[in-house]
Design a protein around this motif. Structure first.
Motif, PDB file in Angstrom:
ATOM      1  N   TYR A 117     -12.429  -2.088  32.926  1.00 45.00           N
ATOM      2  CA  TYR A 117     -13.649  -1.865  32.199  1.00 45.00           C
ATOM      3  C   TYR A 117     -13.227  -1.335  30.737  1.00 45.00           C
ATOM      4  O   TYR A 117     -12.874  -0.101  30.409  1.00 45.00           O
ATOM      5  CB  TYR A 117     -14.658  -0.615  32.982  1.00 45.00           C
ATOM      6  CG  TYR A 117     -14.927  -1.274  34.062  1.00 45.00           C
ATOM      7  CD1 TYR A 117     -16.133  -2.305  34.119  1.00 45.00           C
ATOM      8  CD2 TYR A 117     -14.467  -0.709  35.216  1.00 45.00           C
ATOM      9  CE1 TYR A 117     -16.456  -2.762  35.312  1.00 45.00           C
ATOM     10  CE2 TYR A 117     -14.898  -1.463  36.579  1.00 45.00           C
ATOM     11  CZ  TYR A 117     -15.980  -2.288  36.569  1.00 45.00           C
ATOM     12  OH  TYR A 117     -16.318  -2.713  37.619  1.00 45.00           O
ATOM     13  N   GLN A 118     -12.904  -2.357  29.837  1.00 47.58           N
ATOM     14  CA  GLN A 118     -12.463  -1.853  28.610  1.00 47.58           C
ATOM     15  C   GLN A 118     -13.191  -1.993  27.438  1.00 47.58           C
ATOM     16  O   GLN A 118     -13.037  -1.728  26.176  1.00 47.58           O
ATOM     17  CB  GLN A 118     -11.034  -2.955  28.254  1.00 47.58           C
ATOM     18  CG  GLN A 118     -10.219  -2.867  29.471  1.00 47.58           C
ATOM     19  CD  GLN A 118      -8.906  -2.265  29.140  1.00 47.58           C
ATOM     20  OE1 GLN A 118      -8.393  -2.468  27.905  1.00 47.58           O
ATOM     21  NE2 GLN A 118      -8.193  -1.617  29.954  1.00 47.58           N
ATOM     22  N   SER A 119     -14.742  -2.006  27.883  1.00 45.71           N
ATOM     23  CA  SER A 119     -15.689  -1.963  26.621  1.00 45.71           C
ATOM     24  C   SER A 119     -17.054  -1.563  27.338  1.00 45.71           C
ATOM     25  O   SER A 119     -17.169  -1.562  28.297  1.00 45.71           O
ATOM     26  CB  SER A 119     -15.696  -3.601  26.179  1.00 45.71           C
ATOM     27  OG  SER A 119     -16.264  -4.365  27.400  1.00 45.71           O
TER      28      SER A 119
ATOM     29  N   PHE B 126     -20.793  -2.695  26.893  1.00 50.66           N
ATOM     30  CA  PHE B 126     -21.951  -3.645  26.529  1.00 50.66           C
ATOM     31  C   PHE B 126     -23.364  -3.123  26.463  1.00 50.66           C
ATOM     32  O   PHE B 126     -23.550  -2.591  27.340  1.00 50.66           O
ATOM     33  CB  PHE B 126     -21.909  -4.805  27.567  1.00 50.66           C
ATOM     34  CG  PHE B 126     -23.031  -5.862  27.283  1.00 50.66           C
ATOM     35  CD1 PHE B 126     -22.911  -6.932  26.312  1.00 50.66           C
ATOM     36  CD2 PHE B 126     -24.306  -5.881  27.969  1.00 50.66           C
ATOM     37  CE1 PHE B 126     -23.951  -7.669  26.336  1.00 50.66           C
ATOM     38  CE2 PHE B 126     -25.378  -6.572  27.891  1.00 50.66           C
ATOM     39  CZ  PHE B 126     -24.947  -7.741  26.807  1.00 50.66           C
TER      40      PHE B 126
ATOM     41  N   PHE C 116     -10.971   4.800  29.087  1.00 52.25           N
ATOM     42  CA  PHE C 116     -10.993   3.328  29.734  1.00 52.25           C
ATOM     43  C   PHE C 116      -9.999   3.376  30.671  1.00 52.25           C
ATOM     44  O   PHE C 116      -8.772   3.870  30.854  1.00 52.25           O
ATOM     45  CB  PHE C 116     -10.560   2.556  28.534  1.00 52.25           C
ATOM     46  CG  PHE C 116     -11.509   2.195  27.296  1.00 52.25           C
ATOM     47  CD1 PHE C 116     -12.973   1.694  27.624  1.00 52.25           C
ATOM     48  CD2 PHE C 116     -11.271   2.737  26.015  1.00 52.25           C
ATOM     49  CE1 PHE C 116     -13.881   1.411  26.572  1.00 52.25           C
ATOM     50  CE2 PHE C 116     -12.305   2.485  24.899  1.00 52.25           C
ATOM     51  CZ  PHE C 116     -13.549   2.061  25.276  1.00 52.25           C
TER      52      PHE C 116
ATOM     53  N   PRO D 241     -17.774   3.529  29.918  1.00 50.06           N
ATOM     54  CA  PRO D 241     -17.769   1.973  29.526  1.00 50.06           C
ATOM     55  C   PRO D 241     -18.408   1.485  30.525  1.00 50.06           C
ATOM     56  O   PRO D 241     -18.557   1.936  31.867  1.00 50.06           O
ATOM     57  CB  PRO D 241     -16.466   1.564  29.577  1.00 50.06           C
ATOM     58  CG  PRO D 241     -15.597   2.875  29.742  1.00 50.06           C
ATOM     59  CD  PRO D 241     -16.471   4.313  30.014  1.00 50.06           C
TER      60      PRO D 241
END
Length: 144
Positions: free
Chosen positions: A119-121, A123, A115, A85
């Protein structure tokens, strides 16, 4: 009075837009050019992009993998799965990853990520992928 006002405005800016300040300093940035990519559109940049993505996968979460403006000619079929992530970014309208002629790879594959809070995604932005006229090129998440 004027100095106090400028200082207050600066502090307010930092408090309202912390990511701008952090991106300039302490964030771990990984630049594809540091791994030997040329971005000239004809050189095979596959090995450099593989090393760049492997370094990104091994880096702390929240790392920014950056590709400057250029056309990176790569073999999509050889790319490692993205598992970290954070951010993968280029320059809007100017960073292009082009599949090399004859390669049948589909693009960038996004795998399962570990995760952590904060920082759960992932981009991914400002990148253009070109697949030599074949449909189905882009970013993929495998279905299991």
């Amino acid at each position: 009075m004027r100095r106090w006002t400028h200082g207050f405005i600066g502090l307010l800016f930092v408090l309202l837009f912390p990511t701008i300040v952090v991106a300039q300093g302490s964030v771990n940035n990984i630049n594809v050019k540091d791994y030997g990519a040329t971005g000239d559109g004809s050189t095979d940049d596959t090995t450099a992009v593989i090393a760049w993505l492997n370094a990104y996968n091994a880096a702390p979460q929240g790392t920014v993998a950056f590709a400057p403006a250029g056309t990176y000619s790569i073999r999509f079929s050889s790319l490692p799965t993205i598992r970290n992530p954070g951010r993968i970014e280029g320059v809007a309208g100017s960073t292009i990853f082009k599949n090399r002629v004859g390669d049948t790879g589909n693009g960038f594959v996004i795998g399962e990520m570990a995760f952590n809070p904060g920082y759960q995604s992932l981009f991914i932005g400002h990148l253009t992928l070109k697949g030599n006229g074949l449909d189905g090129h882009g970013f993929f998440t495998p279905v299991t």
